[in-house]
Write an enzyme that holds these catalytic residues in place. Structure first.
Site, PDB file in Angstrom:
ATOM      1  N   ALA A 175       0.920  -1.138   0.267  1.00  0.00           N
ATOM      2  CA  ALA A 175       0.029   0.583   0.343  1.00  0.00           C
ATOM      3  C   ALA A 175       0.859   1.294   0.144  1.00  0.00           C
ATOM      4  CB  ALA A 175      -0.984  -0.006   1.327  1.00  0.00           C
ATOM      5  N   ASP A 231      -0.610  -6.186   2.025  1.00  0.00           N
ATOM      6  CA  ASP A 231      -0.170  -4.957   3.020  1.00  0.00           C
ATOM      7  C   ASP A 231      -0.713  -5.616   4.469  1.00  0.00           C
ATOM      8  OD1 ASP A 231       0.738  -2.022   3.041  1.00  0.00           O
ATOM      9  OD2 ASP A 231      -0.905  -2.056   4.138  1.00  0.00           O
ATOM     10  N   ASP A 258       1.373  -9.736   7.759  1.00  0.00           N
ATOM     11  CA  ASP A 258       2.225  -9.143   8.890  1.00  0.00           C
ATOM     12  C   ASP A 258       3.423 -10.180   7.407  1.00  0.00           C
ATOM     13  OD1 ASP A 258       4.767  -8.450   9.722  1.00  0.00           O
ATOM     14  OD2 ASP A 258       4.254  -8.655  10.831  1.00  0.00           O
ATOM     15  N   ASP A 291       9.626  -3.141  -0.072  1.00  0.00           N
ATOM     16  CA  ASP A 291       9.857  -1.962   0.087  1.00  0.00           C
ATOM     17  C   ASP A 291       9.118  -1.762   1.448  1.00  0.00           C
ATOM     18  OD1 ASP A 291      10.465   1.599  -1.113  1.00  0.00           O
ATOM     19  OD2 ASP A 291       8.164   0.897  -0.685  1.00  0.00           O
ATOM     20  N   CYS A 344      12.992   4.762   2.102  1.00  0.00           N
ATOM     21  CA  CYS A 344      13.153   6.471   1.332  1.00  0.00           C
ATOM     22  C   CYS A 344      13.972   6.624   2.353  1.00  0.00           C
ATOM     23  CB  CYS A 344      11.765   6.462   1.105  1.00  0.00           C
ATOM     24  SG  CYS A 344      10.357   6.581   2.373  1.00  0.00           S
TER      25      CYS A 344
END
Length: 890
Positions: A175, A231, A258, A291, A344
């Site tokens: 998500a 997600d 999870d 990610d 990020c």
């Protein structure tokens, strides 16, 4: 695993979607300084001395807006052409402060110029009319899913994962879905052309019995691959569904687990000799995107919270979760497959340290290889991964090596200042000292005016047996006797059979249920639980403010509302519209990680207990597949002249009875096998399938009441006969169908529909297909499209929601004329007419009155579809208005 340590965007800097007042805060009022952050990244290992000034100047500037054209390549290029040929020239003519305004421009390293960036000042956007037109275009196309607002650096991981049609792909922390959309587009690359070619061969009688198409598209042109997008947060999983449904893929499954303990997925057993016992078979993935949740300091250019609250604590706490996700990804990967790990964040504790730790746990570079991607994405400026770095502790002290930390710990009366520091956070030594970490990829803000990002591509070269975590090399935060200490102790022990401890439903049998324990359990909520917040006890003291943990640079437009909850110890926790839950005990996660076989299913069983009240289980409707010869389907095949080559064993409904009452879905073969084999297994599936047929009221008994839904039309259209087909080539005819809903075709109304008038006048009632073909003329249509029509008693209607109509009008005709709903006008007119007494209404009343009630029923399905789309967008629009959802227009 839910995507993030914090909700995406973090505009308010408090881990949530941010309140309106917070979002409206002027960036100029925010002090873009943070002593610890600046001191840490001024260490010589990170940025060369000659680049530091440029780095800090860049990271303190506003982030340029960026977006991507989505969907099939052909359609994306058509929308892109409109931007290039119409809007860019208009914008280029504008001057601001004596200088030409820089128009949006394509990103050099993104394939086919499908990603764009713009740096236009907000003052210019507000003052000049061409930007108002451009704004309408962006908002309209974003609303219908043709454009996705996405940060440039977040587009990189899916480009490096090297997906091809036919592959099985997992997005572990998916998500809101921007990267998942990129993965799905790659999975379907070339599909439209190959399906049309396969259908043509079949219709011409040139096809043999075997399925047609090249490798990966060898299901008569359809991709045989599958994307599973996961997600951990249920609401965010549905936000993901909203994003992904726009791509209308039958090759998608959305799950809610999870990621640190993602379950193994069962497949049908292979054929075995008679009398032999079939062996269990589990799905292995060709590609996995991890990610992961991160501290998000690479988003400082747009995330106020980074400057307000950045602390090294977040990275220290997330390191373990990140490493567990990556190890689990490598376990589920095929040999020869790729995992792309990304954050990020610029912090090596969350990046190179995680890569080194995961590789070490998986047996070293003999089993897992770091791929050199330095030659890929030409034009993208990047830096190599770090080989050496330092670690900042909770108190802001910077450490060069683990030995110094251990010596300091012996001197301190309490270890809380060093809490959560672990040996694996430091540069690798011993057997992993020579890892080529320089093959990792770092993108810094000053290199190309972007956010900060980290990407690494890993290849699994042989099967692995993941080692257990070494809890002895972690400095604990809590004193002995606490729940965390007990969990750590159990992590390092085996039961009397020499096996890892099995997970428990709660800790009630192990520790006293006092207030301190209850508070500690709540604070230790995993990312999977507390609405994607990081584990509180591992990221901060209760007395510290919450750090602005990630979500990513993607789509600030899709935040979910949040609220705050006080825990028993006074900790202020931000959650969504859900209670704060207790996590599964930590040793439950570790027992999965110590499995000795890649195919060993991850633990399943009862979920976590809740703080103060029971967790309300979400009941998903079951997935039931229909018999190919179901009596409700056979007349539909005949009505639409559906080719025998189109698969008929993939029709699905979502109700316990397994009956097609309102909607019939279509899925791929592999998706079907997975849903069937894992029914009642504990797998939490929340979405699969594309709406293909929707039941519609009709005015006569002998009319087929099933219409083809827009979502599934492109999939089935090449295999339909011509009996229900209407072909259109003239622009003006399409324009009228878009503007006018329910134009009349009785009497002489059909004459106003030009080239299609004669056809729609005589076509029988029910669903039809409008094929829009390019004419090849300068003033003709340029893109092939297929749209559903519904022929009623006196009218015909293009079955598209209003926002889709508006977007097409603006894109194709530069026309913002409001959509005209004739049925609503007819209903109002009929209400003003008195019903005749003693006479047949059909004989004397105008057509509008005759159709009044019928139209209400006839278009109920369309209205319901529009309402469903509105409901699916509810969380998408709650966070703000059009300017919030696409802040390029602010």
């Amino acid at each position: 695993m839910g995507k993030r340590g914090g909700r995406k965007g973090n505009r308010g800097g408090k881990g949530g979607g941010g309140h309106r007042a917070e979002r409206s805060t002027n960036w100029s009022e925010i002090s873009r300084t943070n002593e610890k952050l600046e001191r840490y990244y001024n260490e010589p290992e990170f940025i060369p001395e000659e680049e530091k000034e440029e780095f800090w100047n860049a990271i303190k500037r506003d982030l340029p807006n960026s977006f991507r054209f989505t969907g099939s390549r052909g359609h994306a290029l058509a929308v892109q052409e409109r931007l290039k040929n119409f809007y860019v020239p208009e914008i280029t003519s504008i001057e601001y402060e004596g200088q030409p305004v820089e128009p949006p421009k394509p990103v050099s390293w993104y394939p086919d110029q499908l990603a764009w960036s713009m740096t236009t000042p907000k003052q210019v956007i507000r003052r000049h009319a061409p930007f108002a037109s451009f704004q309408k275009f962006l908002v309209a196309e974003t609303e219908v899913g043709n454009i996705s607002r996405q940060e440039l650096v977040s587009m990189i991981p899916p480009l490096l994962i090297d997906i091809r049609p036919g592959m099985t792909v997992l997005d572990m922390c998916a998500a809101p879905g921007s990267k998942s959309a990129q993965l799905m587009e790659a999975l379907h690359a070339g599909e439209e052309e190959t399906i049309l070619e396969a259908a043509k061969q079949v219709k011409e009688g040139n096809a043999g019995p075997e399925p047609l198409g090249p490798e990966g598209l060898n299901d008569d042109g359809r991709t045989t691959g599958l994307l599973i997008a996961n997600d951990s947060d249920y609401k965010r999983a549905h936000l993901l569904i909203h994003q992904m449904k726009r791509l209308s893929s039958p090759n998608l499954i959305v799950t809610n687990h999870d990621a640190t303990m993602y379950p193994s997925i069962k497949l049908p057993p292979l054929p075995v000799p008679e009398g032999a016992r079939p062996l269990n078979r589990y799905l292995k993935f060709d590609r996995i995107l991890a990610d992961v949740p991160c501290s998000g300091d690479g988003t400082a250019r747009k995330n106020i919270g980074v400057w307000k609250d950045w602390s090294p604590t977040s990275a220290l706490g997330l390191y373990t979760t990140q490493a567990r996700i990556l190890v689990r990804a490598l376990q589920m990967l095929k040999v020869g497959g790729r995992v792309v790990y990304s954050t990020c964040s610029m912090n090596p504790v969350e990046n190179e340290a995680v890569i080194a730790s995961a590789i070490e746990r998986c047996g070293g570079s003999a089993n897992v290889k770091i791929i050199d991607c330095s030659e890929e994405l030409a034009g993208l400026k990047r830096r190599p991964g770090l080989k050496s770095w330092k670690v900042m502790d909770r108190e802001g002290r910077i450490w060069s090596n683990w030995q110094d930390v251990k010596e300091q710990r012996e001197q301190e009366s309490t270890s809380n200042g060093l809490a959560r520091l672990a040996e694996g956070m430091f540069p690798p030594s011993g057997e992993t000292a020579d890892l080529p970490l320089e093959r990792c990829m770092r993108v810094y803000p000053h290199l190309q005016d972007t956010g900060g990002f980290f990407i690494t591509v890993l290849e699994k070269t042989s099967e692995i047996r993941a080692k257990p975590e070494n809890s002895a090399s972690v400095i604990p935060m809590l004193s002995k006797g606490t729940v965390a200490a007990l969990a750590a102790e159990l992590d390092s022990r085996n039961n009397e059979n020499g096996e890892p401890y099995q997970k428990l439903n709660s800790l009630d049998d192990l520790v006293p249920a006092d207030a301190e324990v209850e508070a500690e359990i709540a604070k230790n909520a995993t990312v999977a639980e507390a609405s994607n917040q990081p584990p509180y006890s591992v990221t901060l003291d209760a007395s510290e403010p919450a750090s602005p943990t990630k979500r990513e640079g993607d789509d600030l437009d899709e935040e979910l509302p949040a609220k705050r909850v006080k825990l028993g110890d006074g900790t202020d926790v931000l959650v969504g519209d859900r209670p704060v839950h207790r996590p599964p005990p930590r040793f439950e996660v570790d027992s999965m990680q110590t499995s000795t076989d890649d195919n060993t299913p991850a633990p399943t069983g009862p979920g976590p207990v809740t703080q103060g009240f029971k967790k309300k289980a979400v009941q998903e409707e079951p997935y039931k597949y229909l018999d190919p010869n179901h009596p409700e389907l056979v007349p539909v095949y005949d009505f639409f002249q559906l080719s025998e080559r189109f698969p008929r064993d993939r029709w699905m409904v979502r109700n316990a009875e397994g009956q097609p009452t309102r909607t019939v879905y279509y899925t791929s073969a592999l998706a079907r096998d997975i849903l069937v084999m894992n029914e009642r297994s504990g797998m939490k599936f929340v979405h699969c399938g594309v709406k293909m047929f929707v039941k519609q009221d009709a005015q006569r008994e002998n009319v087929c009441r099933w219409r083809i839904q827009t979502d599934g039309l492109k999939i089935i259209e090449p295999w339909l006969g011509d009996v229900r087909t209407v072909t259109l080539t003239q622009r003006e005819t399409l324009r009228r169908l878009l503007i006018e809903m329910f134009p009349k075709v009785n009497d002489n109304g059909w004459k106003q529909l030009d080239e299609i008038g004669e056809r729609v006048k005589d076509i029988p009632m029910g669903c039809s297909i409008l094929r829009i073909e390019p004419s090849g003329k300068d003033d003709g249509l340029t893109e092939r499209m297929v749209l559903p029509l519904w022929r009623s008693l006196h009218s015909i209607n293009l079955m598209l929601p209003k926002e889709e109509r508006r977007a097409m009008l603006l894109r194709i005709f530069n026309d913002s004329t409001p959509v005209n709903n004739n049925s609503m006008k007819n209903q109002k007119a009929s209400q003003r007419q008195a019903e005749p007494v003693g006479e047949d209404v059909d004989d004397i009343a105008p057509p509008a009155a005759i159709e009044d009630d019928i139209l209400k029923k006839e278009n109920l399905a369309l209205g319901q579809d529009e309402q469903e789309q509105m409901d699916s967008r509810e969380t998408y629009t709650k966070a703000g208005d059009e300017e919030d959802r696409f802040n390029v227009t602010v």
